[in-house]
Design an enzyme around this catalytic site. Structure first.
Site, PDB file in Angstrom:
ATOM      1  N   HIS A 213      66.939 -17.155  15.348  1.00  0.00           N
ATOM      2  CA  HIS A 213      66.165 -18.254  16.208  1.00  0.00           C
ATOM      3  C   HIS A 213      65.684 -17.626  17.493  1.00  0.00           C
ATOM      4  O   HIS A 213      65.179 -18.598  18.092  1.00  0.00           O
ATOM      5  CB  HIS A 213      67.861 -18.742  16.348  1.00  0.00           C
ATOM      6  CG  HIS A 213      67.540 -20.790  16.362  1.00  0.00           C
ATOM      7  ND1 HIS A 213      66.864 -21.091  15.446  1.00  0.00           N
ATOM      8  CD2 HIS A 213      67.000 -20.973  17.539  1.00  0.00           C
ATOM      9  CE1 HIS A 213      66.318 -22.328  15.249  1.00  0.00           C
ATOM     10  NE2 HIS A 213      66.629 -22.711  16.711  1.00  0.00           N
TER      11      HIS A 213
ATOM     12  N   ASP B  73      73.735 -27.158  20.297  1.00  0.00           N
ATOM     13  CA  ASP B  73      72.703 -28.566  19.493  1.00  0.00           C
ATOM     14  C   ASP B  73      73.032 -28.357  17.969  1.00  0.00           C
ATOM     15  O   ASP B  73      72.727 -28.265  17.005  1.00  0.00           O
ATOM     16  CB  ASP B  73      71.050 -28.816  20.106  1.00  0.00           C
ATOM     17  CG  ASP B  73      71.132 -29.770  21.064  1.00  0.00           C
ATOM     18  OD1 ASP B  73      72.820 -30.562  21.169  1.00  0.00           O
ATOM     19  OD2 ASP B  73      70.275 -29.622  21.568  1.00  0.00           O
TER      20      ASP B  73
ATOM     21  N   GLU C 198      73.358 -36.295  26.551  1.00  0.00           N
ATOM     22  CA  GLU C 198      71.565 -35.712  26.748  1.00  0.00           C
ATOM     23  C   GLU C 198      70.678 -36.691  26.653  1.00  0.00           C
ATOM     24  O   GLU C 198      70.927 -38.013  26.888  1.00  0.00           O
ATOM     25  CB  GLU C 198      71.274 -35.304  24.775  1.00  0.00           C
ATOM     26  CG  GLU C 198      71.855 -33.520  24.945  1.00  0.00           C
ATOM     27  CD  GLU C 198      71.718 -32.712  24.136  1.00  0.00           C
ATOM     28  OE1 GLU C 198      70.483 -32.392  23.680  1.00  0.00           O
ATOM     29  OE2 GLU C 198      72.351 -31.615  23.557  1.00  0.00           O
TER      30      GLU C 198
END
Length: 528
Positions: free
Chosen positions: A92, A155, A266
């Site tokens: 990632h 997340d 957030e």
């Protein structure tokens, strides 16, 4: 055993010669005794960013930490300067950080995903011992069976334990519990010397601190002990919209000042219809928010705060009353606060729904020229203006996250670099430009390079003007890294010399580039 080890060393010699030769000849699996080095794969030379594609000469799929130790022990003892090794988790990364050009990529997902839960009694902590190659979603699924869960998250959960701990690991819980690296009790690490070391804040503490946020420069995390807490049954998930940036940040700072009531905070910029829609895929409430985004020459920007309150479904707790007590103190646009109750698992796994939607539209495996920064509180408005000067709301594809963190939740001895506070100010912000660039919709190589140039300009300008620091950093030169670390550079170099003196590990970061000098057969032979 001795014969097997000799055979392994001889075969590793063959590997070294092949890697140091301009004529790479690893074209089929090579059996190195207990090791099995494979030819390179497409996955080993790519990542989520899809910006850089650096092919290694071989891939190791370890079956145990010992395989990694054996490889690094040999490379370290051989005194050969060209062979590098990168640990790759779920791939990632954005800028090839887990790639190893002409080196060896260690596929950490090949390690058995062992997860051992330890539920503490009254007064004792609960924790999980987890393989560094396991993904956070796997830990969540297993820990929930015991009514437990980690305190701090990212997340997106389909990434590895070792990968996020090598950076920091942040999300909306960070203001309350700190990043994931602040919620680790112990690590097992294979250093660049090939030594397998168990470390913690009280045992081999220097290695423990170095590896956390260390960008893979000092060792490969093969096991971690993660702090757990009681898992809530449900989550009350709330969104509120704003048309003024100052009010938006003021309310965010209000929320993070109430950790006894709020469990997650957030926020993001609502640039256009696309950003509103894509950010709402996982949010199951019907939001009657259809703002006027203005015109192309005069765009109107909105902002959204999302916060969450855990619901343990105890008789003496009324989550609705808690949300009401919080929301009456906020100054959002009238009638534009929305809430929904979801399971704890679905809340934490919310980005997976967005991923599935993007995959179904062919928009997941595209370029992701992302930029993430830590920003001092005093500079957050200037950063917002800088973003708007360099981003067109009309054609922006993706999301821009902005939310506050608290400094006192971060350890001071890890390798993570935060902005200088210059005062006793505890609040800082994370800003993430999570942009997509689809080549099938007109973003060619030239378009991608222009986006990267603009993001580099934003990062450089924010660094000079307001003291921002990149998170998941990418710097094209060693000088850029020196500037990034600032006064911490000397300590970072000292740790590198101690734990990975040949600079074998983490070549994709570009912090310690390998020398370009050739390696002779005499030098290789002398290693034996």
């Amino acid at each position: 055993m001795e014969i097997a080890m000799v055979c392994t060393r001889v075969n590793l010699l063959i590997l070294i010669l092949s890697l140091c030769s301009p004529y790479k000849f690893i074209q089929s699996p090579m059996d190195f005794g207990p090791l099995n080095l494979l030819p390179t794969t497409i996955a080993a030379s790519s990542d989520f960013g899809r910006i850089l594609f650096h092919s290694p000469s071989a891939v190791l799929k370890p079956q145990s930490p010992r395989d990694i130790s054996l490889l690094l022990s040999f490379l370290s003892a051989s005194s050969l300067g060209k062979v590098t090794v990168a640990a790759r988790g779920a791939g990632h990364s954005i800028h090839g950080q887990a790639q190893a050009l002409d080196g060896i990529v260690v596929e950490m997902r090949s390690l058995p995903a062992e997860i051992e839960l330890h539920k503490g009694g009254e007064g004792d902590v609960s924790y999980a011992d987890v393989s560094g190659g396991a993904m956070w979603i796997e830990l969540l699924e297993q820990s929930l069976k015991a009514g437990l869960a980690p305190r701090s998250w990212t997340d997106y959960l389909y990434i590895t334990i070792g990968g996020t701990l090598s950076n920091a690991g942040i999300s909306g819980q960070t203001f309350k519990h700190g990043p994931q690296i602040s919620n680790v009790l112990q690590l097992e690490v294979v250093t660049g010397r090939g030594e397998t070391v168990t470390c913690s804040p009280t045992k081999n503490a220097e290695l423990f601190s170095a590896v956390l946020g260390g960008l893979g420069q000092f060792g490969i995390i093969t096991r971690a002990r993660i702090l757990l807490q009681e898992a809530p049954q449900k989550v009350k998930w709330v969104r509120a919209f704003y048309d003024d940036f100052g009010t938006f940040t003021k309310d965010q700072e209000l929320l993070v000042s109430m950790p006894d009531m709020v469990d997650y905070v957030e926020g993001f910029i609502v640039l256009n219809e696309q950003s509103l829609h894509s950010s709402s895929i996982a949010f199951p409430a019907n939001m009657d928010f259809s703002p006027d985004f203005g015109t192309k020459g005069s765009p109107k920007i909105y902002y959204c705060i999302e916060f969450a309150v855990h619901d343990y479904q105890r008789k003496n707790t009324n989550v609705e009353q808690v949300v009401e007590a919080i929301s009456v103190q906020m100054s959002h646009i009238a009638s534009h606060l929305y809430s929904v109750e979801v399971s704890y698992f679905d809340f934490l796994n919310r980005v997976r729904m967005e991923e599935m939607s993007l995959r179904s539209s062919g928009l997941w495996e595209v370029h992701h020229p992302w930029l993430n920064m830590f920003v001092p509180k005093a500079g957050i408005r200037d950063l917002r203006d800088l973003l708007m000067d360099n981003i067109s709301p009309d054609n922006f594809e993706g999301l821009i996250l902005i939310y506050p963190l608290l400094r006192d939740k971060w350890g001071t001895n890890t390798s993570v670099v935060l902005p200088d506070s210059g005062s006793t100010e505890q609040v800082m912000y994370v800003v993430g430009i999570l942009r997509s660039a689809n080549p099938d919709e007109g973003c060619s190589h030239h378009c991608l390079q222009e986006l990267l140039r603009r993001h580099r300009h934003i990062a450089d300008t924010a660094g000079v003007r307001i003291g921002a620091k990149q998170y998941l950093a990418h710097h094209p030169t060693p000088a850029g890294w020196h500037q990034h670390f600032g006064p911490r550079w000397e300590r970072f170099v000292e740790r590198k010399n101690r734990f990975d003196p040949l600079s074998i590990l983490g070549p994709g970061q570009g912090i310690f580039p390998k020398g370009s000098t050739g390696v002779s057969f005499r030098a290789v032979s002398s290693a034996f």
